[in-house]
Design a protein around this motif. Structure first.
Motif, short mmCIF file in Angstrom:
data_model
loop_
_atom_site.label_atom_id
_atom_site.label_comp_id
_atom_site.label_asym_id
_atom_site.label_seq_id
_atom_site.Cartn_x
_atom_site.Cartn_y
_atom_site.Cartn_z
N ILE A 279 0.80 -1.20 0.01
CA ILE A 279 -0.02 0.08 -0.11
C ILE A 279 0.79 1.16 0.01
CG2 ILE A 279 -1.75 -1.03 1.21
CD1 ILE A 279 -0.93 0.97 3.53
N THR A 280 0.20 2.48 -0.25
CA THR A 280 0.95 3.64 -0.43
C THR A 280 0.01 4.64 0.40
OG1 THR A 280 1.88 3.27 -2.73
CG2 THR A 280 1.78 5.62 -1.63
N PRO A 281 0.54 4.81 1.65
CA PRO A 281 -0.19 6.02 2.71
C PRO A 281 -0.02 7.31 2.15
CG PRO A 281 2.08 5.07 3.75
CD PRO A 281 2.02 4.83 2.25
N ASP A 282 -0.92 8.29 2.66
CA ASP A 282 -0.88 9.52 2.36
C ASP A 282 0.25 10.11 2.98
OD1 ASP A 282 -2.98 9.71 0.63
OD2 ASP A 282 -4.38 9.17 2.78
N ILE A 283 0.79 9.69 4.21
CA ILE A 283 1.66 10.40 5.10
C ILE A 283 2.22 9.18 5.62
CG2 ILE A 283 2.24 11.69 7.07
CD1 ILE A 283 -0.54 13.60 6.77
N THR A 284 3.92 9.07 5.65
CA THR A 284 4.49 8.19 6.46
C THR A 284 5.30 9.00 7.46
OG1 THR A 284 4.83 7.16 4.16
CG2 THR A 284 6.56 6.65 6.03
N LEU A 285 5.38 8.14 8.65
CA LEU A 285 6.13 8.81 9.63
C LEU A 285 7.35 8.17 9.90
CD1 LEU A 285 3.18 9.64 12.21
CD2 LEU A 285 4.26 11.06 10.32
N MET A 286 8.35 8.84 10.22
CA MET A 286 9.80 7.81 10.78
C MET A 286 10.32 8.77 11.94
SD MET A 286 11.50 7.48 6.78
CE MET A 286 12.72 6.18 7.47
N ALA A 287 11.22 7.95 12.48
CA ALA A 287 12.03 8.59 13.62
C ALA A 287 13.01 7.10 13.83
CB ALA A 287 11.30 8.85 14.80
N LYS A 288 13.24 7.00 15.21
CA LYS A 288 14.10 5.86 15.82
C LYS A 288 15.25 5.55 14.94
CE LYS A 288 10.75 3.56 18.84
NZ LYS A 288 11.43 3.48 20.27
N GLY A 289 15.07 4.80 14.07
CA GLY A 289 16.26 3.98 13.26
C GLY A 289 16.66 4.91 12.17
N LEU A 290 16.12 6.06 11.97
CA LEU A 290 16.35 7.04 10.65
C LEU A 290 17.59 7.57 10.91
CD1 LEU A 290 15.53 8.74 8.43
CD2 LEU A 290 14.36 10.25 10.10
N SER A 292 20.37 6.35 13.30
CA SER A 292 20.91 5.65 13.92
C SER A 292 21.20 6.11 15.79
CB SER A 292 22.44 5.48 13.18
OG SER A 292 22.37 5.04 12.21
N GLY A 293 20.43 6.96 16.20
CA GLY A 293 20.40 7.15 17.42
C GLY A 293 20.63 8.61 17.77
N MET A 294 20.58 9.37 16.62
CA MET A 294 20.60 10.91 16.81
C MET A 294 19.17 11.26 16.70
SD MET A 294 23.59 12.11 17.15
CE MET A 294 23.66 13.81 16.90
N PRO A 295 18.64 12.13 17.48
CA PRO A 295 17.28 12.29 17.61
C PRO A 295 16.78 13.19 16.46
CG PRO A 295 18.32 14.20 18.80
CD PRO A 295 19.39 13.10 18.29
N LEU A 296 15.99 12.48 15.44
CA LEU A 296 15.32 12.94 14.30
C LEU A 296 14.02 12.31 13.96
CD1 LEU A 296 16.01 14.84 11.74
CD2 LEU A 296 16.87 12.74 10.68
N GLY A 297 13.22 12.95 13.59
CA GLY A 297 11.84 12.29 13.10
C GLY A 297 11.51 12.79 11.60
N ALA A 298 10.63 12.35 11.11
CA ALA A 298 10.19 12.92 9.57
C ALA A 298 8.76 12.62 9.34
CB ALA A 298 10.96 12.20 8.47
N VAL A 299 8.09 13.48 8.53
CA VAL A 299 6.85 13.45 8.36
C VAL A 299 6.85 13.69 6.85
CG1 VAL A 299 4.47 14.52 8.25
CG2 VAL A 299 5.74 14.63 10.37
N ILE A 300 6.56 12.58 5.92
CA ILE A 300 6.73 12.53 4.26
C ILE A 300 5.31 12.47 3.91
CG2 ILE A 300 7.77 11.57 2.38
CD1 ILE A 300 9.45 10.04 5.20
N ALA A 301 4.78 13.30 3.36
CA ALA A 301 3.46 13.67 2.80
C ALA A 301 3.26 13.54 1.20
CB ALA A 301 2.82 14.86 3.38
N ARG A 302 2.30 12.87 0.71
CA ARG A 302 2.15 12.90 -0.71
C ARG A 302 1.66 14.34 -1.05
NH1 ARG A 302 -2.92 13.36 -1.80
NH2 ARG A 302 -4.34 12.38 -0.68
N GLU A 303 1.89 14.39 -2.43
CA GLU A 303 1.56 15.61 -3.07
C GLU A 303 0.47 16.42 -2.67
OE1 GLU A 303 1.69 15.47 -7.48
OE2 GLU A 303 2.23 17.24 -7.61
N GLY A 304 0.53 17.42 -2.26
CA GLY A 304 -1.04 18.43 -2.07
C GLY A 304 -1.18 18.29 -0.50
N VAL A 305 -0.81 17.29 0.16
CA VAL A 305 -1.17 17.13 1.62
C VAL A 305 -0.61 18.22 2.46
CG1 VAL A 305 -1.38 15.70 3.55
CG2 VAL A 305 -1.89 14.62 1.28
N MET A 306 0.69 18.35 2.28
CA MET A 306 1.26 19.47 3.19
C MET A 306 1.17 20.86 2.46
SD MET A 306 5.29 18.85 4.71
CE MET A 306 4.87 17.32 5.59
#
Ligand code: PLP
Length: 440
Positions: A279-290, A292-306
């Motif tokens: 499947i392809t979601p409208d929004i993908t969220l990442m953090a943790k392993g992204l 390797s231990g440095m504090p970082l998260g990501a919100v990746i949204a498909r066209e037009g959503v953000m």
């Protein structure tokens, strides 16, 4: 004690080799660990949950050394964070180089190459042909928080749906969406309104219960789902659950948000756990392993959503240059081998766990994808969850030099660094088996 030296334990130059694991020289905790714990307990928040007394001095690859020189194999990776292993030399180098040239300038206000490179990379690994946009945060919970705001803003709707067992973080919004353990919410209300939960895996409950009794579908902004539920117990859903959610969201114009904070970054043998369901979601969220231990998260949204305007969201530290550099190095390593390693060794891990479950009747329900696997620890007589037994097992594994973590009300998770090799995995499984033998 068992001792092995493998290429994943040592830096390529050999200078960082911290020795074989496991290597337990004393009864735990040792004297230095004891002293450290005493100091910690005087000053740290009592909200921390430490299942056993591990005090870490340093770590490399899949090996962790405590302050008394004991060495452990790591089957937890700092809660599925150290994707590339501890202190991978290429990640360390990227951090050092970035720190020497630019530590901070604020990505909400200005531009810098590490952030541009990273958002381009993230856009390329998330499926879907159209343009995408990325917001960087400091943590998983902030990625969830920002996405709750974005979902409401973009759709003009208020309701958000989540699932029983879900864990999305602990800030007020994310906590309202979390539905993992009552204790995590106790005493913190009132929480964010217009959030509803249904059982994980049950698409029909959304239509037959929520849309019938609680809200109209055209008032729902988003459905948040973990494609492989993490803290709730490493629950692997049937792929039809995710395809069903996608279809439901399409039917009603609801955003499908996949929280891949624990399961993403290659941990399941593909970039994202939802890739297994296609499947392809409208929004993908990442953090943790992204990173390797440095504090970082990501919100990746498909066209037009953000489509929010300048000032609608921002952060002083989110997407800090050092974290971005660590993430770029991490994603390169994951792409060039560790993701394939997770897929390959995940199969091996599952088959070995199934063999253990055959022999040991307290182990049941072996499941997982890639290097995100779980088993249930149950009472042999009743077949029910046995939290005391699980606690004893974690401690017995620790005493033998194996770091593991629980999840859900009855499970133990297997989420080693993605760089782990087969020998290390087998040694760890042997320790797990030995620990089982001592507690049943
Ligand atoms: N979402 C999921 C699926 C998680 O597993 C977690 C943390 O365990 C979070 C969100 C929250 O992330 P953080 O602890 O970085 O705030």
């Amino acid at each position: 004690m068992l001792g092995i030296k493998t290429e994943n334990d040592a830096r390529p130059s050999g200078d960082g080799w911290i020795g074989p694991a496991p290597s337990i020289e004393m009864s735990l905790p040792g004297p230095n660990a004891k002293a450290m714990i005493e100091r910690d307990e005087r000053c740290s928040s009592p909200s921390n949950t430490r299942d056993y007394p591990l005090v870490v001095r340093r770590a490399l690859g899949s090996v962790v050394e405590d302050v008394d020189g004991n060495r452990f194999l790591d089957f937890a990776a700092g809660i599925a964070v150290c994707a590339t292993g501890h202190c991978h030399p290429k990640v360390v180098e990227a951090i050092q180089q970035q720190a020497a040239s630019l530590m901070h300038i604020c990505g909400s206000d200005f531009y810098y190459p590490a952030m541009v490179d990273l958002v381009e990379k993230l856009v390329s690994i998330v499926p879907g042909k159209g343009a995408k946009r990325v917001l960087l945060t400091n943590s998983g919970t902030e990625a969830v928080e920002a996405t709750m705001k974005l979902s409401r803003f973009h759709t003009g709707r208020k309701w958000i749906i989540g699932f029983h067992g879900a864990f999305h973080g602990r800030t007020m919004g994310a906590l309202s969406l979390t539905c993992s353990k009552a204790r995590q919410k106790e005493g913190f209300g009132p929480l964010v309104p217009m959030i509803a939960h249904v059982p994980y895996g049950d698409v029909d409950a959304i239509e037959s219960q929520l849309f019938k009794y609680q809200m109209a579908p055209n008032e729902v902004a988003a459905i948040f789902v973990e494609a492989l539920q993490g803290e709730g117990g490493y629950v692997v859903p049937d792929p039809s659950f995710l395809t069903g959610l996608r279809a439901l969201c399409d039917k009603h114009g609801i955003l499908l948000v996949c929280d891949e904070i624990q399961s993403g970054a290659g941990r399941t043998g593909k970039w994202f756990a939802y890739d297994h369901a296609g499947i392809t979601p409208d929004i993908t969220l990442m953090a943790k392993g992204l990173a390797s231990g440095m504090p970082l998260g990501a919100v990746i949204a498909r066209e037009g959503v953000m489509n929010w305007p300048p000032g609608a969201q921002g952060s002083t530290f989110g997407g800090n240059p050092i974290c971005c550099a660590a993430a770029l190095a991490t994603l390169r390593l994951v792409e060039s081998g560790f993701m394939a390693n997770a897929a390959k060794l995940g199969e091996h891990l599952l088959s070995e766990l199934r063999a253990i479950a055959e022999r040991r009747k307290v182990v049941s329900n072996v499941r997982g994808l890639g290097l995100m696997c779980g088993v249930d620890i149950i009472n042999r007589r009743t077949g029910k969850a046995d939290p005391k037994l699980r606690e004893k097992l974690l401690k017995a594994a620790f005493d033998r030099g194996l770091i593991m973590l629980a999840c859900g009300d009855r499970s133990i998770r297997f989420c080693p660094p993605l760089c782990i090799n087969e020998t290390q995995l087998d040694v760890g499984l042997k320790l797990f088996d030995e620990a089982l033998a001592t507690v049943v």
